[in-house]
Scaffold this active site. Structure first.
Site, short mmCIF file in Angstrom:
data_model
loop_
_atom_site.label_atom_id
_atom_site.label_comp_id
_atom_site.label_asym_id
_atom_site.label_seq_id
_atom_site.Cartn_x
_atom_site.Cartn_y
_atom_site.Cartn_z
N ARG A 156 0.82 -1.22 0.00
CA ARG A 156 0.00 0.00 0.00
C ARG A 156 0.85 1.26 0.00
NH1 ARG A 156 -2.43 -3.36 3.86
NH2 ARG A 156 -4.68 -3.73 3.65
N ILE A 157 1.85 1.31 0.92
CA ILE A 157 2.62 2.55 1.06
C ILE A 157 3.56 2.75 -0.14
CG2 ILE A 157 4.25 3.83 2.52
CD1 ILE A 157 3.02 2.33 4.95
N SER A 236 10.27 2.45 6.90
CA SER A 236 9.63 1.17 7.26
C SER A 236 10.12 0.69 8.63
CB SER A 236 9.85 0.14 6.15
OG SER A 236 11.22 0.03 5.85
N ARG A 237 11.22 -0.04 8.66
CA ARG A 237 11.80 -0.46 9.93
C ARG A 237 13.32 -0.36 9.83
NH1 ARG A 237 7.44 0.30 11.62
NH2 ARG A 237 6.05 -1.12 12.74
N GLU A 266 15.19 2.10 18.84
CA GLU A 266 14.45 3.37 19.02
C GLU A 266 14.07 3.51 20.48
OE1 GLU A 266 11.22 3.42 16.22
OE2 GLU A 266 12.57 3.24 14.51
N HIS A 285 10.65 8.57 14.02
CA HIS A 285 9.58 7.60 13.70
C HIS A 285 8.19 8.27 13.73
CE1 HIS A 285 8.58 3.02 13.71
NE2 HIS A 285 7.70 3.72 12.99
C1 GLV Z 1 4.52 2.46 12.15
O1 GLV Z 1 5.69 2.30 12.00
C2 GLV Z 1 3.54 1.45 11.86
O2 GLV Z 1 3.92 0.31 11.56
O3 GLV Z 1 2.34 1.74 11.95
#
Ligand code: GLV
Length: 327
Positions: A156-157, A236-237, A266, A285
């Site tokens: 989606r993103i 993302s991560r 984090e 984040h």
């Molecule tokens: C944020 O990082 C999420 O996964 O919603």
């Protein structure tokens, strides 16, 4: 008899009061995650846990809290939960995808622009009193329009970032575990191997979940394929990237810069080597951090939890197989 629910942080918007009206709610009041002992204490006798991406839900926690039936994560990514362990315990896990797509894509695109056009450095410069005259050589950056964007992950993103990039006349490449012919058609994105994406892209933007397959997927070898004029963007991560290798590539000028919203640990340590570099834009984040989107995420996390606790299929189950035991 109302179900008991433990909530690991105050939620923005109205969602928390809606939850409070329907369940017996305990809320961890601090701004940092509850320590493990507190979580275990708070979950004693509770059927539901509503948590954030900062709360680790592993086998040991599930063993210690056998009354828990539902874990609702208020995030799209749920790598903080051991889903296989949850499934073994018959615990349903839910998450909040979809509602944050456009907001996170906005931020990814903001990082592309900020890194390429040195927006944060320029802001600091303007405030510093060092601006003496309009200067044809001042704070020169890289063009975003007409450049090549490589998307790692076309969920989606990733797609929402691609739609924005079309407005900047960017060439679009993507790589992921499978091809998406309908998106290729609709968005004009072209599937390539990971090495080809890294070699050709001016901006490499990460939109993959953190899994065993993606952890550390951008390491020394991958960074070594990128252009010296290219940027790495990560919303993302953090654990997708080998941060030491990224630091070295940036410090040695082997890539031009990075826009980071996420880190392996984090909150990132303010003394982290990456934060010493002028060619890094570093955010805390905040991909989904708008008033409207955080309220929608909280609403969806509450919907997921209440539906599941009341025996209905929630909007976004991660392991729906626990809803149909034996099925
Ligand atoms: C944020 O990082 C999420 O996964 O919603």
């Amino acid at each position: 008899m109302k179900a008991r629910v433990y909530l690991t942080r105050h939620l923005p918007g109205e969602a928390q009061s809606r939850l409070k009206a329907r369940v017996q709610l305990t809320v961890w009041p601090a701004a940092t995650p509850p320590p493990r002992e507190e979580l275990v204490r708070g979950l004693a006798g509770a059927e539901g846990l509503l948590c954030l991406l900062t709360d680790t839900v592993d086998e040991a926690l599930l063993d210690a809290c056998p009354s828990v039936r539902v874990v609702s994560v208020c995030a799209a990514g749920y790598n903080n939960v051991d889903v296989a362990a949850a499934t073994r315990h018959g615990v349903l896990v839910t998450h909040t995808p979809g509602v944050l797509t456009e907001t996170t894509a906005d931020l990814a695109f903001g990082l592309i622009l900020a890194a390429a056009r040195r927006l944060v450095e320029a802001d600091r410069f303007t405030r510093s009193g060092k601006w003496e005259a309009w200067d044809p050589g001042l704070l020169l950056g890289h063009d975003v329009h007409g450049s090549c964007l490589g998307l790692i992950g076309l969920g989606r993103i990733g797609r929402a970032v691609a739609r924005r990039a079309r407005g900047f006349s960017m060439e679009l490449l993507y790589h992921g575990p499978r091809r998406h012919p309908e998106a290729e058609e609709e968005l004009g994105v072209c599937y390539v191997s990971l090495p080809e994406l890294l070699v050709r892209s001016d901006f490499v933007s990460l939109h993959a979940p953190l899994t065993a397959a993606t952890r550390g997927m951008i390491g020394r070898a991958e960074l070594g394929l990128m252009r010296p004029t290219a940027f790495l963007i990560n919303t993302s991560r953090g654990e997708l990237v080998d941060e030491q290798a990224l630091y070295e590539a940036l410090a040695e000028g082997r890539i031009a810069g990075a826009g980071l919203d996420v880190y392996a640990r984090e909150p990132v340590d303010p003394g982290h080597p990456l934060l010493t570099l002028a060619n890094v834009v570093a955010l805390p984040h905040i991909g989904s951090a708008t008033l409207a989107t955080r309220a929608r995420m909280a609403e969806l996390a509450v919907d997921n939890l209440l539906e599941a606790l009341e025996g209905r299929r929630p909007p976004h189950p991660v392991n729906p197989e626990v809803l149909t035991p034996g099925g």
